[in-house]
Design an enzyme around this catalytic site. Structure first.
Site, PDB file in Angstrom:
ATOM      1  N   SER A 198      56.010   0.159  36.349  1.00  0.00           N
ATOM      2  CA  SER A 198      56.714  -0.735  37.265  1.00  0.00           C
ATOM      3  C   SER A 198      55.707  -1.714  37.864  1.00  0.00           C
ATOM      4  O   SER A 198      55.095  -2.479  37.130  1.00  0.00           O
ATOM      5  CB  SER A 198      57.441   0.076  38.354  1.00  0.00           C
ATOM      6  OG  SER A 198      58.194  -0.767  39.196  1.00  0.00           O
TER       7      SER A 198
ATOM      8  N   HIS B 175      60.041  -2.049  34.772  1.00  0.00           N
ATOM      9  CA  HIS B 175      61.023  -2.525  35.755  1.00  0.00           C
ATOM     10  C   HIS B 175      60.859  -4.028  35.949  1.00  0.00           C
ATOM     11  O   HIS B 175      59.856  -4.494  36.482  1.00  0.00           O
ATOM     12  CB  HIS B 175      60.813  -1.812  37.099  1.00  0.00           C
ATOM     13  CG  HIS B 175      61.067  -0.346  37.038  1.00  0.00           C
ATOM     14  ND1 HIS B 175      60.526   0.542  37.951  1.00  0.00           N
ATOM     15  CD2 HIS B 175      61.797   0.410  36.179  1.00  0.00           C
ATOM     16  CE1 HIS B 175      60.925   1.771  37.653  1.00  0.00           C
ATOM     17  NE2 HIS B 175      61.696   1.706  36.584  1.00  0.00           N
TER      18      HIS B 175
ATOM     19  N   ASP C   1      60.445   7.021  39.458  1.00  0.00           N
ATOM     20  CA  ASP C   1      61.242   6.944  38.229  1.00  0.00           C
ATOM     21  C   ASP C   1      60.422   7.465  37.044  1.00  0.00           C
ATOM     22  O   ASP C   1      59.283   7.059  36.833  1.00  0.00           O
ATOM     23  CB  ASP C   1      61.656   5.489  37.987  1.00  0.00           C
ATOM     24  CG  ASP C   1      62.659   5.346  36.851  1.00  0.00           C
ATOM     25  OD1 ASP C   1      63.407   6.309  36.599  1.00  0.00           O
ATOM     26  OD2 ASP C   1      62.680   4.265  36.222  1.00  0.00           O
TER      27      ASP C   1
END
Length: 462
Positions: A281, A308, A405
């Site tokens: 991310s 992301h 995540d």
């Protein structure tokens, strides 16, 4: 505690006002100055020494990309880029992330109040994460410094011993100054004790793979996160991806057909027996560049990646990474058949899963299922699909990023006996969130600095 000082840089006075108001909705941040172009930004960074900068990408006289380069060379600090959604703006944003920007947000639509609010929430979240990451990095650097040895104490001045005067008969008189009086010789000062220096070469990743990798004890725990940054996590708040990533798919939230493979792939590709799944991310574009440029073109496994990022930006990211890597790097399309020597990046706004296909092949499936852990695409969704592919030799990697995540499903993969799991170590992460969550679940076999992950993965897969 004083608020963090922010410099807002944008060529539009109206946009400078909007961004400043969004920032100051949080009492932890104060806009101390604004600048209308990159040249002014550099001057004010040197003069005012702000804690953080928001930087427009496209500006006259000197754009945000050129200014970022100079700022990161002269006085590095967290910079959040504000990007337009045109193709040139997206390409420059990817370059900015590669050159050291903390993250980026999409510029809000000035005619849509809801969009302005959503972008403001995302911006403030990123700013808090940037400050937290900086403070943790400073605490870690401070803890890693060896304690300075105490200065050597000055030896006490010798006390002269005065003997009683005795009359010496003439025949036995000595010449004056030939013999020192007892106790007048100074003791030698002890040399200061130097701290021991570890002369061993750093680990280069060449030792054989083993599940019993010895992890060094962690340095002293950095100072805790400031109270103002504690509370709900990004996932709990349902925050989107940078620039309101999850909400940026369409203004009205209508369904968009996923990009579909158009049949340009070789149908007679070798069957896939191994698979690598990667998640990252914040800081991911730079990490992916370092990772992919060290994977050889004959790598015997496809690599599927969740970064992301909002829609459209992932295409620019894939195109940029393709110029550095010996692999063929592309934005994933629905129905693509996985091939060795290729890497596939999940498109923003879609979950990516890997499913079995005809003839013993495996293909990509893109879905618009609910946002997961605050993200779409989600690393957990990718890893969960890989969990089902027990006929494959599977490898999972988590690199820099805020939140958690991917950690939960990496744990499931680890417990199922997956071949190997990797996490980027704290020392090289822009944000040590996702890797930390995986490490805390005790599901990571190899905790490595960024530059060592690709070479070790190549060993494990080959």
């Amino acid at each position: 505690m004083r608020p963090y000082k922010v410099l807002v840089v944008d060529d539009s006075a109206f946009m400078r006002k909007i961004i400043s108001d969004l920032i100051e909705n949080d009492a932890d941040f104060q806009v101390t100055a604004t600048a209308a172009n990159g040249r002014e930004a550099i001057e004010k960074v040197n003069e005012l020494r702000p804690d953080l900068v928001t930087m427009d990408v496209e500006m006259p006289e000197m754009n945000g990309l050129e200014a970022l380069k100079i700022i990161m060379a002269q006085r590095p600090l967290p910079v959040i880029m504000l990007s337009g959604i045109n193709e040139e703006g997206m390409k420059e944003t990817i370059l900015a992330l590669e050159w050291g920007a903390f993250d980026f947000i999409r510029k809000p639509s000035i005619s849509n109040s809801q969009d302005i609010i959503a972008v403001g929430e995302s911006l403030r979240e990123q700013m808090k994460e940037a400050m937290l990451a900086r403070e943790q990095r400073e605490a870690r650097a401070s803890a890693a410094k060896p304690p300075e040895p105490p200065p050597a104490a000055e030896p006490p001045a010798p006390r002269a011993v005065v003997e009683p005067v005795r009359r010496i008969p003439e025949p036995f008189k000595k010449e004056a100054g030939k013999l020192p009086l007892q106790g007048t010789e100074k003791p030698r000062a002890k040399a200061p004790v130097e701290p021991p220096v570890d002369k061993r070469k750093p680990e280069t990743g060449t030792e054989p793979l083993t599940a019993k990798r010895v992890v060094k004890p962690a340095p002293p725990v950095p100072k805790p996160a400031p109270e103002r940054f504690k509370g709900r996590s990004r996932e709990e708040k349902g925050a989107g991806l940078p620039g309101q990533r999850a909400a940026a798919e369409t203004a009205a939230g209508s369904f968009i057909e996923p990009p579909v493979a158009t049949g340009g792939q070789a149908s007679g590709s070798r069957s896939v027996r191994k698979l690598v799944a990667v998640g990252c991310s914040t800081g991911g574009p730079r990490a992916l560049k370092a990772f992919l440029e060290n994977i050889p073109g004959d790598f015997p496994a496809p690599i599927v990646i969740v970064q992301h990022m909002p829609p459209n930006f992932t295409k620019s990211l894939a195109q940029r990474l393709n110029t550095f890597s010996a692999l063929e790097v592309a934005e994933a399309e629905h129905g693509m058949v996985l091939r060795q020597g290729a890497a596939y990046i999940a498109p923003g706004g879609y979950h990516l899963t890997v499913v079995p296909a005809a003839g013993g092949q495996y293909m990509i499936e893109l879905t618009k299922e609910e946002v997961r852990n605050g993200h779409r695409p989600s690393v957990d969704t990718l890893f969960e699909s890989v969990l089902q592919l027990t006929a494959l030799e599977r490898h999972a990697v988590i690199m820099t990023g805020m939140g958690s995540d991917g950690a939960r499903m990496m744990k499931a993969l680890y417990d199922s006996g997956v071949t190997s799991t990797f996490a980027e170590s704290e020392e090289t992460c822009v944000v040590y969130g996702m890797p930390r969550s995986a490490v805390e679940l005790k599901c990571v076999r190899h905790i490595l600095p960024l530059q060592e992950i690709a070479p070790r993965l190549v060993q494990a897969v080959k």
